[in-house]
Design a protein around this motif. Structure first.
Motif, PDB file in Angstrom:
ATOM      1  N   ALA A  80     -53.174 -12.928-130.213  1.00 55.49           N
ATOM      2  CA  ALA A  80     -52.742 -13.281-128.856  1.00 55.49           C
ATOM      3  C   ALA A  80     -51.575 -12.406-128.436  1.00 55.49           C
ATOM      4  O   ALA A  80     -51.525 -11.905-127.308  1.00 55.49           O
ATOM      5  CB  ALA A  80     -52.354 -14.752-128.804  1.00 55.49           C
ATOM      6  N   LYS A  81     -50.659 -12.217-129.364  1.00 46.94           N
ATOM      7  CA  LYS A  81     -49.492 -11.405-129.054  1.00 46.94           C
ATOM      8  C   LYS A  81     -49.896  -9.956-128.760  1.00 46.94           C
ATOM      9  O   LYS A  81     -49.424  -9.347-127.792  1.00 46.94           O
ATOM     10  CB  LYS A  81     -48.535 -11.451-130.250  1.00 46.94           C
ATOM     11  N   ALA A  82     -50.802  -9.433-129.576  1.00 46.30           N
ATOM     12  CA  ALA A  82     -51.233  -8.054-129.388  1.00 46.30           C
ATOM     13  C   ALA A  82     -51.947  -7.886-128.051  1.00 46.30           C
ATOM     14  O   ALA A  82     -51.739  -6.893-127.343  1.00 46.30           O
ATOM     15  CB  ALA A  82     -52.151  -7.640-130.526  1.00 46.30           C
ATOM     16  N   LYS A  83     -52.768  -8.861-127.722  1.00 46.55           N
ATOM     17  CA  LYS A  83     -53.517  -8.802-126.457  1.00 46.55           C
ATOM     18  C   LYS A  83     -52.556  -8.866-125.280  1.00 46.55           C
ATOM     19  O   LYS A  83     -52.691  -8.122-124.300  1.00 46.55           O
ATOM     20  CB  LYS A  83     -54.510  -9.963-126.402  1.00 46.55           C
ATOM     21  N   ALA A  84     -51.580  -9.745-125.371  1.00 47.66           N
ATOM     22  CA  ALA A  84     -50.641  -9.917-124.261  1.00 47.66           C
ATOM     23  C   ALA A  84     -49.799  -8.673-124.039  1.00 47.66           C
ATOM     24  O   ALA A  84     -49.411  -8.360-122.911  1.00 47.66           O
ATOM     25  CB  ALA A  84     -49.741 -11.121-124.535  1.00 47.66           C
ATOM     26  N   PRO A  89     -57.126  -3.599-120.569  1.00 49.63           N
ATOM     27  CA  PRO A  89     -58.132  -4.175-121.466  1.00 49.63           C
ATOM     28  C   PRO A  89     -58.553  -3.208-122.568  1.00 49.63           C
ATOM     29  O   PRO A  89     -58.811  -3.630-123.695  1.00 49.63           O
ATOM     30  CB  PRO A  89     -59.291  -4.479-120.522  1.00 49.63           C
ATOM     31  N   ARG A  90     -58.616  -1.922-122.236  1.00 48.73           N
ATOM     32  CA  ARG A  90     -59.053  -0.976-123.250  1.00 48.73           C
ATOM     33  C   ARG A  90     -58.034  -0.839-124.354  1.00 48.73           C
ATOM     34  O   ARG A  90     -58.373  -0.838-125.536  1.00 48.73           O
ATOM     35  CB  ARG A  90     -59.308   0.390-122.611  1.00 48.73           C
ATOM     36  N   GLU A  91     -56.800  -0.745-123.966  1.00 53.85           N
ATOM     37  CA  GLU A  91     -55.777  -0.699-125.011  1.00 53.85           C
ATOM     38  C   GLU A  91     -55.687  -2.033-125.737  1.00 53.85           C
ATOM     39  O   GLU A  91     -55.365  -2.097-126.915  1.00 53.85           O
ATOM     40  CB  GLU A  91     -54.424  -0.322-124.388  1.00 53.85           C
ATOM     41  N   VAL A 139     -61.367 -11.652-128.859  1.00 49.52           N
ATOM     42  CA  VAL A 139     -62.044 -10.361-128.920  1.00 49.52           C
ATOM     43  C   VAL A 139     -63.143 -10.307-127.870  1.00 49.52           C
ATOM     44  O   VAL A 139     -63.276  -9.330-127.122  1.00 49.52           O
ATOM     45  CB  VAL A 139     -62.635 -10.134-130.331  1.00 49.52           C
ATOM     46  N   ARG A 140     -63.918 -11.381-127.808  1.00 44.28           N
ATOM     47  CA  ARG A 140     -65.033 -11.413-126.860  1.00 44.28           C
ATOM     48  C   ARG A 140     -64.523 -11.282-125.414  1.00 44.28           C
ATOM     49  O   ARG A 140     -65.027 -10.463-124.636  1.00 44.28           O
ATOM     50  CB  ARG A 140     -65.784 -12.734-127.011  1.00 44.28           C
ATOM     51  N   ASP A 141     -63.505 -12.053-125.079  1.00 40.81           N
ATOM     52  CA  ASP A 141     -62.999 -12.026-123.706  1.00 40.81           C
ATOM     53  C   ASP A 141     -62.426 -10.662-123.362  1.00 40.81           C
ATOM     54  O   ASP A 141     -62.610 -10.166-122.245  1.00 40.81           O
ATOM     55  CB  ASP A 141     -61.931 -13.108-123.538  1.00 40.81           C
ATOM     56  N   THR A 142     -61.744 -10.075-124.341  1.00 46.53           N
ATOM     57  CA  THR A 142     -61.185  -8.746-124.090  1.00 46.53           C
ATOM     58  C   THR A 142     -62.299  -7.744-123.811  1.00 46.53           C
ATOM     59  O   THR A 142     -62.161  -6.859-122.968  1.00 46.53           O
ATOM     60  CB  THR A 142     -60.367  -8.287-125.302  1.00 46.53           C
ATOM     61  N   MET A 143     -63.413  -7.916-124.499  1.00 50.69           N
ATOM     62  CA  MET A 143     -64.541  -7.031-124.274  1.00 50.69           C
ATOM     63  C   MET A 143     -65.071  -7.195-122.855  1.00 50.69           C
ATOM     64  O   MET A 143     -65.411  -6.212-122.187  1.00 50.69           O
ATOM     65  CB  MET A 143     -65.653  -7.367-125.266  1.00 50.69           C
ATOM     66  N   LEU A 202     -65.801   1.831-131.897  1.00 49.80           N
ATOM     67  CA  LEU A 202     -65.276   0.647-131.237  1.00 49.80           C
ATOM     68  C   LEU A 202     -63.764   0.722-131.243  1.00 49.80           C
ATOM     69  O   LEU A 202     -63.168   1.569-131.894  1.00 49.80           O
ATOM     70  CB  LEU A 202     -65.731  -0.609-131.949  1.00 49.80           C
ATOM     71  N   PHE A 203     -63.143  -0.175-130.523  1.00 45.13           N
ATOM     72  CA  PHE A 203     -61.686  -0.204-130.450  1.00 45.13           C
ATOM     73  C   PHE A 203     -61.164   1.120-129.906  1.00 45.13           C
ATOM     74  O   PHE A 203     -59.971   1.332-129.849  1.00 45.13           O
ATOM     75  CB  PHE A 203     -61.053  -0.452-131.826  1.00 45.13           C
TER      76      PHE A 203
END
Lengths: 209, 209
Positions: A80-84, A89-91, A139-143, A202-203
């Motif tokens: 969560a922290k990394a996503k925030a 979205p790509r990063e 992961v899914r939502d970020t995709m 990926l990523f």
DNA sequence: AAAGATATCTTGACACCGCTCAGATAGCTG
DNA sequence: CAGCTATCTGAGCGGTGTCAAGATATCTTT
């Protein structure tokens, strides 16, 4: 001794032994590694008799499950922290992968307990399927945010699965000595991780559009 | 090494106990799973006293290493077969990935021993670095045959590492119940594997040109 | 507050484990 | 033959997971 205010929560004979046992287990795990994690050692560390844990956990496996459960929560938080922290979205996707592997590398014993208990049951933990805000969903939502078609469930599931497998595989491999010289050639651990992810397709920041 | 025709080789007191112990261990592993693999049980299965193995292996870990060593040999053979059966380098790459995961799925206990002992030493087995015809080399060579630049060592190593991580990650994940419905949607285990590999961008037939 | 029910923890025990060591046994060497 | 060495057994040590019985503290009911 009832903490908080009401006599609720779980203030029993000892206070909250299940909590204390899980804490003791994690302390031992960090200090001595997974092989030192015996039920008796955990009880010793918590200051109770070897049979006390059996009033809170069916057997050793159930105690390990509780430890693993905390591990998955920590992993959720790290992702969560990394996503925030990601600006796009790509990063975010790339950062999620790196954060996943870093979590595994920083908590190797805990990570091992997490997957060992899961494999013993051939079942990923409840968090992974029940909750709506677990690591898999992130992961899914970020995709999807990155441009994947949210209606193509099959495609999304496959891509998320592939991402998860990649991260797990890399997390387990990155600990081997064999890769140290490649890490050095990449200029450090994180650049190495990004390079490997890039080669998986990926990523990758310019990946799945 | 005089293992020709005379009574050399290793026919000692028992005949060849180390061989018998490894065989017994693999028998137990397949029948009862990794948790049943105690040194005493192996000795029992081989028909010797609990202390006998210590004349052939320093400790339990060394016996497990011998078992794991055989596992890596079997994996090498499985990959060699898959590579040989492929009509083109690209299909070879894809088939290697599928063969790797299938090996892990068909020998789950052995696969676990292989990586558990490796992780305990943070060291992949000797076969993986010393030999010139090991599994790692097969993946790398197949990549070169597929068109990768053999002079760009760094690139090749990264790609091979990425491939290995992908396969290992998928091998461990494919055992979880959670994925059964996706497998069904893909039309079986192998199609599922190919689909996940495709989403990782590697092992894809139209991948790394 | 007294009494009973219930949850918690301890003690003790059992079988199994990895491992060690002294002694018995078998094969090789002189 | 004797001597030597490798191999195997037996007994035993401390440790483990687990259980049953008893002691103890808390909760409930009166």
């Amino acid at each position: 001794m009832r903490d908080s205010q009401a006599a609720e929560a779980r203030p029993y004979h000892h206070g909250d032994l299940s909590r204390a046992l899980v804490d003791a287990a994690r302390r031992l795990l960090e200090a001595e590694g997974p092989s030192a994690l015996s039920l008796r050692a955990v009880a010793r560390e918590a200051g109770v008799s070897p049979a006390a844990p059996y009033h809170h956990f069916k057997d050793k496996g159930e105690l390990l499950e509780a430890v693993a459960h905390e591990g998955w929560d920590l992993l959720d938080a790290a992702l969560a922290k990394a996503k925030a922290a990601a600006p796009s979205p790509r990063e975010a996707m790339s950062n999620l992968g790196v954060a996943y592997v870093c979590f595994a590398r920083e908590n190797p014993a805990l990570y091992r307990v997490m997957y060992d208990t899961a494999r013993d049951k051939a079942d990923l933990p409840d968090q992974m399927q029940e909750s709506e805000d677990n690591a898999y969903c992130k992961v899914r939502d970020t995709m999807i945010e990155g441009g994947a078609d949210p209606n193509d469930t099959h495609e999304i599931e496959l891509a998320t699965t592939a991402a998860w497998c990649s991260a797990h595989g890399l997390a387990e491999m990155a600990g081997f000595k064999q890769f140290e010289h490649i890490k050095a050639a990449c200029g450090g651990e994180v650049p190495f991780l990004r390079a490997v992810f890039a080669h998986m397709g990926l990523f990758h920041q310019g990946g799945a559009d």
